[in-house]
Scaffold this motif. Structure first.
Motif, short mmCIF file in Angstrom:
data_model
loop_
_atom_site.label_atom_id
_atom_site.label_comp_id
_atom_site.label_asym_id
_atom_site.label_seq_id
_atom_site.Cartn_x
_atom_site.Cartn_y
_atom_site.Cartn_z
N SER A 127 0.85 -1.19 0.00
CA SER A 127 0.00 0.00 0.00
C SER A 127 0.88 1.23 0.00
CB SER A 127 -0.91 0.00 1.23
OG SER A 127 -1.57 1.25 1.31
N GLU A 128 0.43 2.24 -0.72
CA GLU A 128 1.20 3.50 -0.79
C GLU A 128 0.82 4.43 0.36
OE1 GLU A 128 3.44 3.92 -3.12
OE2 GLU A 128 2.80 3.12 -5.04
N TYR A 134 -4.29 4.35 8.67
CA TYR A 134 -5.10 4.18 7.46
C TYR A 134 -4.49 3.19 6.47
CZ TYR A 134 -7.68 8.06 9.33
OH TYR A 134 -8.44 8.84 10.16
N ASN A 135 -3.52 2.41 6.96
CA ASN A 135 -2.86 1.47 6.05
C ASN A 135 -3.32 0.03 6.33
OD1 ASN A 135 -1.26 -0.07 4.47
ND2 ASN A 135 0.70 0.69 5.27
N HIS A 164 -8.77 -3.31 -0.74
CA HIS A 164 -8.87 -1.88 -0.39
C HIS A 164 -7.54 -1.51 0.23
CE1 HIS A 164 -10.21 1.95 1.18
NE2 HIS A 164 -9.70 1.60 2.34
N THR A 165 -6.75 -0.73 -0.49
CA THR A 165 -5.39 -0.42 -0.05
C THR A 165 -5.07 1.07 -0.17
OG1 THR A 165 -4.56 -0.80 -2.27
CG2 THR A 165 -4.49 -2.68 -0.76
N LEU A 166 -6.00 1.85 -0.70
CA LEU A 166 -5.71 3.25 -0.99
C LEU A 166 -6.40 4.17 0.01
CD1 LEU A 166 -6.23 3.10 -4.88
CD2 LEU A 166 -4.10 2.84 -3.63
N THR A 177 -0.61 -0.56 -7.48
CA THR A 177 -1.28 -1.61 -6.71
C THR A 177 -1.75 -2.73 -7.63
OG1 THR A 177 -2.06 0.10 -5.21
CG2 THR A 177 -3.13 -2.04 -5.03
N LEU A 178 -2.31 -2.35 -8.77
CA LEU A 178 -2.81 -3.37 -9.71
C LEU A 178 -1.70 -4.28 -10.20
CD1 LEU A 178 -5.54 -1.56 -11.84
CD2 LEU A 178 -5.85 -3.39 -10.16
#
Ligand SMILES: Cc1ncc(COP(=O)(O)O)c(C=O)c1O
Length: 372
Positions: A127-128, A134-135, A164-166, A177-178
């Motif tokens: 995750s960025e 929130y990660n 859900h990673t953003l 992510t993709l």
């Protein structure tokens, strides 16, 4: 005079966001649904429904809201379901995503009765998002199943995958992510019908590169034409669509620090400012400048840390002045509390015709009825 304290949703800005979201949905040929956890002011769902028909729920009550106020069954994902609530959740959902294989195994039989399309949340361990709170992919995260725990053949009945990673992210974060999702979970794609790419796509931000997003989604669809793609942003719907209006009730001074005491609270009414944390924008105020009148903003709860500062103003503040906190609709309106029993902000709509319509006023009974 504004009826402070008051959250004010600006219909024109809200419709602008909805237009953008609908246009991306059409151009990318995907489905975009509203995440209630970020925005659930159901009085304006009739406006939402002019653009978007479906929503995602993360609890039984959000699923009920989907049915009652959006008029459609929810795409439901909750980190955990209970035996007590599952049956009702199932009756209110078209899709249910499970956070673990054990929860899927526990409830799959019950979903059959309601013709539900079941999914599994995956955790790509990438995750960025830099704020840990929130990660969802931080080490040991409880959210989603990591690849080594998933058998090469998905259990019978799983039709979709969800990630859900953003968080307030851009299209390049999604693209990165993709790449990871494809690498780690691509071998499962021919076993599923849909892929839910979660929320955190801040599509309505002025700097968001929507053309790039559309291109990324189109390319992905081109590779996997059998997959129905779902995005479930929340913040993007209500981003920059309104404010929290407050009034200065007093000004106190301690060791050169001047605090404007307001009729709102950061802890109760703008919790993300303390949680994230971030400093909100105040209309007409700016970062502290020497020789300009400078103040902390103080909340009206007793929490010692219920303040944020500092801001400078062109003029000295005085009792009765209005202080407007910008962009206070997404998450804040859903996360508010009645801690300390402080008066809860009203909710109002500034219509396209510039008329201020009071949607909800809270009273003592609202506070009392939350407890017994
Ligand atoms: C599973 C899931 N979907 C959607 C969202 C909405 O995200 P956002 O409001 O950042 O777009 C969240 C937010 O936490 C989430 O956890």
């Amino acid at each position: 005079m504004l009826p402070t304290p008051c959250y004010i949703l600006n219909e024109k800005d809200f419709r602008k966001n909805l237009e953008i979201i609908r246009s991306v949905e059409k151009q990318a040929d995907v489905q975009i649904i509203l995440a209630f956890k970020a925005f659930a002011l159901w009085s304006v769902f009739p406006i939402v429904r002019e653009y978007i028909s479906y929503s995602t729920a993360s609890s039984l009550w959000e699923a009920r809201l989907a049915m009652e106020e959006m008029g459609n069954k929810a795409h439901t994902y909750a980190p955990v379901y209970s035996d007590k609530e599952f049956q009702e959740i199932a009756s209110l959902s078209s899709h249910i995503t499970f956070n673990s294989l054990s929860q899927f195994n526990r409830f799959y039989q019950q979903t059959k009765e309601y013709n539900i399309s079941c999914g599994l949340r995956i955790n790509p361990e990438f995750s960025e998002v830099s704020t840990d709170l929130y990660n969802p992919c931080s080490k040991g995260s409880r959210l989603g199943v990591v690849v080594e725990k998933i058998p090469n053949q998905l259990p019978n009945g799983i039709e979709g995958l969800h990630f859900h990673t953003l968080c307030e992210s851009n299209s390049f974060d999604l693209e990165a992510t993709l790449r990871v999702i494809e690498k780690k979970f691509g071998h499962l794609f021919n076993q599923i019908k849909w892929l839910n790419m979660g929320g955190g796509h801040l599509i309505t931000h002025k700097d968001y590169n929507r053309e790039h997003l559309i291109e990324v989604l189109k390319q992905f669809k081109h590779k996997y034409p059998h997959l129905h793609i779902i995005l479930e942003p929340g913040s993007a719907f209500a981003w920059q669509t309104g404010c929290l209006a407050s009034t200065v009730l007093d000004i106190v001074e301690n060791q050169d620090v001047k605090t404007a005491m307001l009729d709102v609270s950061f802890a109760c009414h703008m919790p993300d400012c303390l949680e994230m944390p971030y400093k909100p924008t105040i209309r007409g105020a700016y970062e502290p400048i020497k020789d300009k009148p400078t103040y902390r903003m103080g909340g009206n709860s007793c929490l010692s840390g219920d303040f944020i500062g500092d801001w400078s103003f062109d003029k000295e503040l005085k009792v009765g002045d209005t202080i407007i906190f910008e962009d206070m609709l997404h998450y804040t309106t859903v996360k508010t509390t009645m801690f300390n029993g402080v008066t809860h902000p009203n909710i109002a709509l500034l219509t396209q015709e510039n008329e201020l319509k009071l949607l909800r006023k809270f009273g003592y009974e609202d506070y009392k009825s939350r407890m017994s």
